[in-house]
Design a protein around this motif. Structure first.
Motif, PDB file in Angstrom:
ATOM      1  N   LYS A 165     -22.486  -4.321 -66.217  1.00  0.00           N
ATOM      2  CA  LYS A 165     -22.249  -4.279 -64.646  1.00  0.00           C
ATOM      3  C   LYS A 165     -22.743  -3.240 -64.096  1.00  0.00           C
ATOM      4  CE  LYS A 165     -17.358  -4.208 -64.182  1.00  0.00           C
ATOM      5  NZ  LYS A 165     -17.362  -3.486 -63.885  1.00  0.00           N
ATOM      6  N   GLU A 192     -13.525   0.079 -58.372  1.00  0.00           N
ATOM      7  CA  GLU A 192     -11.941  -0.148 -57.444  1.00  0.00           C
ATOM      8  C   GLU A 192     -12.178   0.127 -59.363  1.00  0.00           C
ATOM      9  OE1 GLU A 192      -9.162  -3.093 -57.551  1.00  0.00           O
ATOM     10  OE2 GLU A 192      -9.455  -2.757 -55.490  1.00  0.00           O
ATOM     11  N   PRO A 193     -10.908   0.920 -59.912  1.00  0.00           N
ATOM     12  CA  PRO A 193      -9.884   1.401 -58.916  1.00  0.00           C
ATOM     13  C   PRO A 193     -10.447   2.696 -58.403  1.00  0.00           C
ATOM     14  CG  PRO A 193      -9.480   2.052 -61.106  1.00  0.00           C
ATOM     15  CD  PRO A 193     -10.524   1.336 -61.381  1.00  0.00           C
ATOM     16  N   ARG A 231      -6.809   6.596 -59.293  1.00  0.00           N
ATOM     17  CA  ARG A 231      -8.471   6.579 -60.544  1.00  0.00           C
ATOM     18  C   ARG A 231      -7.744   7.164 -61.477  1.00  0.00           C
ATOM     19  NH1 ARG A 231     -12.654   3.822 -61.729  1.00  0.00           N
ATOM     20  NH2 ARG A 231     -13.867   4.950 -63.166  1.00  0.00           N
ATOM     21  N   LEU A 255      -6.856   6.361 -65.733  1.00  0.00           N
ATOM     22  CA  LEU A 255      -7.274   6.702 -66.497  1.00  0.00           C
ATOM     23  C   LEU A 255      -7.022   7.829 -67.469  1.00  0.00           C
ATOM     24  CD1 LEU A 255     -10.688   5.331 -64.768  1.00  0.00           C
ATOM     25  CD2 LEU A 255      -8.923   3.709 -66.017  1.00  0.00           C
ATOM     26  N   TYR A 296      -2.284   0.208 -60.008  1.00  0.00           N
ATOM     27  CA  TYR A 296      -3.917  -0.615 -59.928  1.00  0.00           C
ATOM     28  C   TYR A 296      -4.045  -1.501 -58.564  1.00  0.00           C
ATOM     29  CZ  TYR A 296      -6.761   0.329 -64.372  1.00  0.00           C
ATOM     30  OH  TYR A 296      -7.373   0.499 -65.452  1.00  0.00           O
ATOM     31  N   ASP A 325     -17.273  -3.216 -57.482  1.00  0.00           N
ATOM     32  CA  ASP A 325     -17.640  -2.884 -58.596  1.00  0.00           C
ATOM     33  C   ASP A 325     -15.914  -3.103 -58.658  1.00  0.00           C
ATOM     34  OD1 ASP A 325     -17.321  -3.040 -61.422  1.00  0.00           O
ATOM     35  OD2 ASP A 325     -18.682  -0.668 -61.257  1.00  0.00           O
ATOM     36  N   ARG A 326     -15.399  -4.586 -59.245  1.00  0.00           N
ATOM     37  CA  ARG A 326     -13.896  -4.972 -59.857  1.00  0.00           C
ATOM     38  C   ARG A 326     -13.055  -5.554 -58.393  1.00  0.00           C
ATOM     39  NH1 ARG A 326     -13.368  -5.450 -64.944  1.00  0.00           N
ATOM     40  NH2 ARG A 326     -14.433  -3.734 -66.821  1.00  0.00           N
ATOM     41  N   TYR A 327     -12.003  -5.792 -58.687  1.00  0.00           N
ATOM     42  CA  TYR A 327     -10.883  -6.284 -57.659  1.00  0.00           C
ATOM     43  C   TYR A 327      -9.870  -6.653 -58.000  1.00  0.00           C
ATOM     44  CZ  TYR A 327      -9.809  -7.958 -53.565  1.00  0.00           C
ATOM     45  OH  TYR A 327      -8.785  -8.069 -51.957  1.00  0.00           O
ATOM     46  N   SER A 342      -9.635  -8.733 -61.790  1.00  0.00           N
ATOM     47  CA  SER A 342      -9.861  -7.490 -63.135  1.00  0.00           C
ATOM     48  C   SER A 342      -8.233  -7.120 -63.385  1.00  0.00           C
ATOM     49  CB  SER A 342     -10.122  -6.088 -62.755  1.00  0.00           C
ATOM     50  OG  SER A 342     -11.323  -5.825 -62.836  1.00  0.00           O
ATOM     51  N   SER A 343      -7.799  -6.999 -63.019  1.00  0.00           N
ATOM     52  CA  SER A 343      -5.445  -6.964 -62.565  1.00  0.00           C
ATOM     53  C   SER A 343      -5.080  -8.522 -62.958  1.00  0.00           C
ATOM     54  CB  SER A 343      -4.630  -6.846 -61.383  1.00  0.00           C
ATOM     55  OG  SER A 343      -5.263  -5.378 -61.084  1.00  0.00           O
ATOM     56  N   TYR A 362      -6.952  -7.872 -66.675  1.00  0.00           N
ATOM     57  CA  TYR A 362      -6.122  -6.969 -67.786  1.00  0.00           C
ATOM     58  C   TYR A 362      -4.734  -6.688 -68.024  1.00  0.00           C
ATOM     59  CZ  TYR A 362     -10.981  -4.918 -68.306  1.00  0.00           C
ATOM     60  OH  TYR A 362     -12.319  -5.105 -68.352  1.00  0.00           O
ATOM     61  N   GLN A 363      -3.861  -7.105 -66.632  1.00  0.00           N
ATOM     62  CA  GLN A 363      -2.902  -6.201 -66.203  1.00  0.00           C
ATOM     63  C   GLN A 363      -1.898  -7.517 -66.607  1.00  0.00           C
ATOM     64  OE1 GLN A 363      -4.665  -4.842 -64.916  1.00  0.00           O
ATOM     65  NE2 GLN A 363      -4.317  -3.168 -66.300  1.00  0.00           N
ATOM     66  N   ASP A 378     -11.059   8.679 -71.835  1.00  0.00           N
ATOM     67  CA  ASP A 378     -10.708   7.135 -71.579  1.00  0.00           C
ATOM     68  C   ASP A 378      -9.600   5.942 -71.348  1.00  0.00           C
ATOM     69  OD1 ASP A 378     -11.090   4.555 -69.469  1.00  0.00           O
ATOM     70  OD2 ASP A 378     -12.685   5.306 -68.327  1.00  0.00           O
ATOM     71  N   MET A 416      -7.628   3.321 -70.823  1.00  0.00           N
ATOM     72  CA  MET A 416      -8.200   1.706 -70.789  1.00  0.00           C
ATOM     73  C   MET A 416      -9.758   1.420 -71.853  1.00  0.00           C
ATOM     74  SD  MET A 416      -6.342   0.624 -68.651  1.00  0.00           S
ATOM     75  CE  MET A 416      -6.166  -1.013 -69.003  1.00  0.00           C
TER      76      MET A 416
HETATM   77  P1  TYD Z   1     -14.412   1.755 -65.159  1.00  0.00           P
HETATM   78  O1  TYD Z   1     -14.696   3.096 -65.662  1.00  0.00           O
HETATM   79  O2  TYD Z   1     -15.024   1.757 -64.298  1.00  0.00           O
HETATM   80  O3  TYD Z   1     -14.823   0.464 -65.760  1.00  0.00           O
HETATM   81  P2  TYD Z   1     -16.310  -0.039 -65.788  1.00  0.00           P
HETATM   82  O4  TYD Z   1     -17.518   0.412 -66.272  1.00  0.00           O
HETATM   83  O5  TYD Z   1     -15.723  -0.927 -67.453  1.00  0.00           O
HETATM   84  O6  TYD Z   1     -15.771  -0.974 -64.447  1.00  0.00           O
HETATM   85  O7  TYD Z   1     -12.403   2.136 -65.517  1.00  0.00           O
HETATM   86  C1  TYD Z   1     -11.717   0.828 -64.929  1.00  0.00           C
HETATM   87  C2  TYD Z   1     -10.909   0.711 -66.052  1.00  0.00           C
HETATM   88  O8  TYD Z   1      -9.753   0.185 -65.011  1.00  0.00           O
HETATM   89  C3  TYD Z   1     -11.706  -0.721 -66.912  1.00  0.00           C
HETATM   90  O9  TYD Z   1     -11.223  -0.482 -68.211  1.00  0.00           O
HETATM   91  C4  TYD Z   1     -11.430  -1.482 -66.613  1.00  0.00           C
HETATM   92  C5  TYD Z   1      -9.434  -1.284 -65.752  1.00  0.00           C
HETATM   93  N1  TYD Z   1      -9.233  -1.618 -65.250  1.00  0.00           N
HETATM   94  C6  TYD Z   1      -7.889  -2.783 -65.204  1.00  0.00           C
HETATM   95  O10 TYD Z   1      -7.397  -3.183 -65.635  1.00  0.00           O
HETATM   96  N2  TYD Z   1      -7.570  -3.386 -63.937  1.00  0.00           N
HETATM   97  C7  TYD Z   1      -8.157  -3.362 -62.797  1.00  0.00           C
HETATM   98  O11 TYD Z   1      -7.493  -4.058 -61.501  1.00  0.00           O
HETATM   99  C8  TYD Z   1      -8.797  -2.774 -62.363  1.00  0.00           C
HETATM  100  C9  TYD Z   1     -10.077  -2.662 -61.117  1.00  0.00           C
HETATM  101  C10 TYD Z   1      -9.995  -1.686 -63.695  1.00  0.00           C
END
Ligand code: TYD
Length: 216
Positions: free
Chosen positions: A21, A44-45, A55, A59, A75, A100-102, A105-106, A109-110, A157, A159
Motif C-alpha cells: 500500500k 488513518e489512524p 494512534r 499501536l 480507531y 491510507d485506510r478508512y 479497515s475498522s 479488523y475490528q 506494533d 497490530m
Molecule cells: P499502519 O502502520 O499504518 O499499517 P499499514 O501500513 O498496514 O496501513 O498501522 C495501522 C494498523 O491499524 C494496521 O495494522 C491496520 C490497523 N487498523 C485497524 O485495525 N482498524 C482501523 O480502523 C484502522 C484505520 C487501522
C-alpha cells in the motif's frame, strides 16, 4: 462550501499488511502531481495531531491489556477527528482526498477479525453515512503471500504482532466488504509494483474523468 463549488472526490486505499500500500500510494502521489491534480494525501489512524496521539496508544506494543471494544472506539475517535479537521474541509474545497485506510479497515479488523460485528458500524455511523468513499482501492493479495513479502512483523506494533490466522480473517472480511459496498474495487497486486500501479492509475483516471493524464 460555496454553492458553485463541487465536493471533491474521496479515494481510499485498503489492504492487509504487506500488500504494498505505501509503495502504491507513493507512486500515485507522483502521478497525481505530474498531471496537476489538486489533492491531499493523508492516513488513518492519524493525519492530525490529536489522531496521531490516539494512534500511538492503539499501536503501542505494551498495551496488551486493551480490550477489543476500546480498540474499536479509539480507531473511531481518531477517525472522526481526522474527518472533521482534515477530510471535510479538503472535500469542501473541491480537492481530491486520498486516504491510507478508512472505515472499512475498522469493519475488516475490528468487525470481522475481532468479531465485534455491527457494533463497529454503529460507532462509525457518522463516517459511513456522511462520508462514504467515492472509491476504495483494495489491494488484493492473500495474507500468506503478503507475509512472505513483508519479512516479518514489527515487534513494537501491537497490530502487526497478531499472527497469520488473524490476518486471514481480516482478508476474508475485506472480501465480504467487496460484496457489500459498491465502491470497493479489488486490485490484484500479485504482479510487479509497476503493473499494480498501472491498474490503479486506470481506476483513478476513471474516478477523476481523465484519460492518460488529460481531462476528458
Ligand atoms: P499502519 O502502520 O499504518 O499499517 P499499514 O501500513 O498496514 O496501513 O498501522 C495501522 C494498523 O491499524 C494496521 O495494522 C491496520 C490497523 N487498523 C485497524 O485495525 N482498524 C482501523 O480502523 C484502522 C484505520 C487501522
Amino acid at each position: 462550501m460555496g454553492s458553485s463549488e463541487v465536493r471533491g472526490k474521496f479515494l481510499v486505499f485498503e489492504g492487509c499488511e504487506g500488500s504494498g500500500k505505501s509503495t502504491q500510494l507513493r507512486m500515485l502521489s507522483e502521478y497525481l502531481g505530474k498531471i496537476g491534480v489538486n489533492f491531499i494525501m493523508t492516513r488513518e489512524p492519524g493525519g492530525n495531531p490529536i489522531s496521531e496521539e490516539i494512534r500511538k496508544i492503539i499501536l503501542n506494543g505494551k498495551n496488551t491489556a486493551m480490550c477489543d471494544e476500546c480498540e474499536a472506539l479509539l480507531y473511531a475517535a481518531a477517525r472522526i477527528q481526522h474527518l472533521k479537521e482534515i477530510i471535510e474541509p479538503a472535500l469542501a474545497a473541491g480537492k481530491l482526498v486520498v486516504c491510507d485506510r478508512y472505515v472499512y479497515s475498522s469493519l475488516a479488523y475490528q468487525g470481522y477479525a475481532r468479531g465485534l460485528g455491527d457494533y463497529v458500524k454503529e460507532i462509525n455511523a457518522y463516517a459511513l453515512t456522511n462520508y462514504p468513499p467515492d472509491m476504495t482501492v483494495f489491494l488484493d493479495i492473500s495474507p500468506e503471500d503478503a507475509f512472505k513479502r513483508k519479512h516479518g512483523a514489527d515487534e513494537n506494533d501491537r497490530m502487526e504482532q497478531l499472527g497469520l490466522e488473524f490476518h486471514k480473517k481480516v482478508y476474508a472480511g475485506y472480501k465480504e466488504l467487496e460484496k457489500e459496498y459498491a465502491d470497493v474495487r479489488a486490485v490484484d497486486c500479485s504482479g510487479t509494483k509497476y503493473r499494480t500501479a498501472e491498474k490503479i492509475r486506470l481506476l483513478v483516471d476513471g474516478l477523476l474523468g481523465v484519460s492518460d493524464g488529460k481531462t476528458l
